[in-house]
Design a protein around this motif. Sequence first.
Motif, PDB file in Angstrom:
ATOM      1  N   GLN A 194       4.050   1.572  -3.314  1.00 27.90           N
ATOM      2  CA  GLN A 194       2.973   1.717  -4.289  1.00 27.90           C
ATOM      3  C   GLN A 194       1.741   0.924  -3.875  1.00 27.90           C
ATOM      4  N   ARG A 208      -1.874   2.631  -3.459  1.00 27.75           N
ATOM      5  CA  ARG A 208      -3.047   2.127  -4.178  1.00 27.75           C
ATOM      6  C   ARG A 208      -4.157   1.738  -3.204  1.00 27.75           C
ATOM      7  N   ARG A 210      -5.715   4.990  -1.896  1.00 27.08           N
ATOM      8  CA  ARG A 210      -6.498   5.684  -2.923  1.00 27.08           C
ATOM      9  C   ARG A 210      -7.877   5.074  -3.095  1.00 27.08           C
TER      10      ARG A 210
END
Length: 822
Positions: free
Chosen positions: A383, A387, A390
Amino acid sequence: MGATIPAEPADGVATVAGKLRRTIRLFASVGDHGRARRASDLILLILSVVGIVFVGLIAIPEPGFSQSVSGFLRRLPDALIGLWQVLADVVLVWAVVLLVATFVRRRVKIGRDMLLAIVVGIAWWMVLARIVDGAWPLWPPVFSDVQGPPVFPSARLAIPAAMIVTASPHLVRPARRLGYLVIALGAAATVTLGASSTIGVAASLLSAGAAAAIVHLIVGSSAGRPSLEIVRAALVDMNVAVTELGAAHRQSAGNFAVDAIGVDGSSLIVKLYGRDAHDAALVSTIWRAIWFRRAGTPVGFGRLRQVEHEALLTLLAAQAGIATDAVVTAGATAGDDAILVLRRTGSPIRGVVLTGVDRLDEVGPDPLFVGDEAASRIQELWQLVARLHRNGIAHGQLDEEHILVDDGRLGLADFRGASVAPTVAQLRSDTVQMFVTTIGLVGTDAAISHLGAHLSGDEIEGFLPYLQSVALTANQRRMIKGLGIDLDDLRARVAQTSEVEPPELVKLRRFSIGSVARVALPVLAGWFLISSLAGFDLAEFADTVQEAAFWLVVIGFVVAQLPRVAQAVSTLGAAPIPLPLGPVYALQLAISYVNLAIPTAAARIAVNIRFFQRQGVPPSAAVATGALDGVSGFIVQAMLLGSLLLFSSLSLDVAINAPSSAAIRAAWIIGGCLVAAIVVIVAVPRLRAYVLGGVRHVAAEAIGVLRNLRSLRRVVMLFGGNLMAELLFALALGVFVQAFGYSLAFHELLFINMSVSLLAGLLPVPGGIGVTEGGLILGLTSFDVPQEVAFAAVILYRLSTFYLPPVWGFFSLRWLERNRYL
């Protein structure tokens, strides 16, 4: 934290005292420590030698521009003669002052280096004078006399300058600048007083640089690591109050890392890019960034720019919700030091630890990744990567050393090598690094299982080609080697487990003694063909070679090895992704071996494709890259040759005869076969779909490669590299001709070499063996070079450019295979 010292109060008195100490300081560090043989020393030596070669070739007779500069300086008013004499003496005076200071300040090793520079400088100066002037220089009158007659080179300038340059890395920057200013003024004074010509002064300065580089390569030089006192003074300038300072256990090239304790008890990380950090200079940064494009290489070459970049990326990561260090301050101090202060968040996790190159430590993985909690922690790591990506950030160093845990929350540290607006290659390299990190934390099987749970099949298929050694950090490469993991097997296991198509790497054909022997017959045939046509034998060739200037032959041999560096730069420009120069240069050498061992285009293409596949480039894009590189080389040759034909008196006489009836029949047969093949492809739907699909795929990859040409930098690298290669080949040929006492204009050498190169490329002869030699001999003799000299010069030229490079090309090939570049 290493040895610590208390920090002084951040008051005005301490600031003034600190500045006063920095003002009168002469040496960059307190003691003789941190010595290293740096890449910048080797580069300085190479550049100095190349410059000396160029200056030596044009020294006699003195060129017109040198006479003009010397004449202008000597026509200055006679009233300034006293000033010029003082400036000529200041170089020696400053060198003596530095030498005395080294012993007064008990910097004995630096004094030893300067004495060694005297010995090396004298030897270098005498040999250079002997080669150029043909006689050993007079000693000591030539050293003690300030005024004429001019000598080449000037020992009065060269030897003190060598001492100053040798001591320079150990001095603070103001002292270094003063030394360089003194040398520049002394050089101008030497020319003005008639003690040497402009060319002689240039040779003196180059000799000084070469002598200093040799000393540094022999005994090493200061790495320029600033002392804790300098760090303390920099923190005072930045209004950061600390109670303790200590050198960090792990140091990165280019900055000095210090662990500190703030007045509030918080843990601080101080990164100082000091003005005295010689290894952070431009040359060393370029070496690390270009020659070996390692993961996490700093972005930018300036000290302040690197600090600002890391601070910005750290702030962006925190803004994206990633736990990371907090930026306390960043900027430049009054002493021109670039400094970054971070407040430590958490501590690094503990993964597989290596105490040696192949030895694993007994320490186990971090407790966070043991037991039932491991799955959720691995999910948290993936994750983090999602992140980060992104928000348009690629970290570049996702290994255990850069993953933090803060109050049970995982985060990332050290954004020195991170990138904003990252490329696809950078994003997928991050994914590869995180996958390898999870292997070190939970093992291979569990890491593969978690990979399938967090990435889709398309994402796994996309990152698999990047699962190569070049995408990993240095710590991860050592870990993979220590664990005995083969990346090819790992790639296959991931593909099988995830049920995706594994990326097939081109199978390279193993080269054997038999394959090398197959080229012996055409080589010998070419030799005897040239010998019989020219009417020479080996005895005459040996006698002619003995008359050559040995030092020019050596220089020609060295120059002949440089075109492949230029060709590597051209390949970098054609490549669709950033590549390291070092392995690409090794690839050029390896191809020279392949050209000789297996003289087929398929073998060269296979090596290129395999190399680019190891960098994550698809095979079709690799083929397009090679084609683009080759076409650009042809364009450069055509443009140069056309320019020479248009703007010079040179001409190319080519007799074109009418085609024979056999040639016409052959053309009709080939055309008929092509038409028949097209009809079959169009008529069979399955075959038509297969061919059109392949064409579309190749065309898409080729268009992607061509899009890179929108970058001006890549265009300059692509065409500039090919242009420089042509110029270097012509220069090497000219040096070999010059070794026998004959000289041709550079544009004539360029014309001969390119004309023969284009001709040899049109004929189906491996490596142009025989054709190239005969064409070069014919070209040289057409410009009034005797046949004996032309034959000897061409043979030496071809030996250095074609027949000998495969020897180290073989070792380059083995190195590329050993390091998983092939």
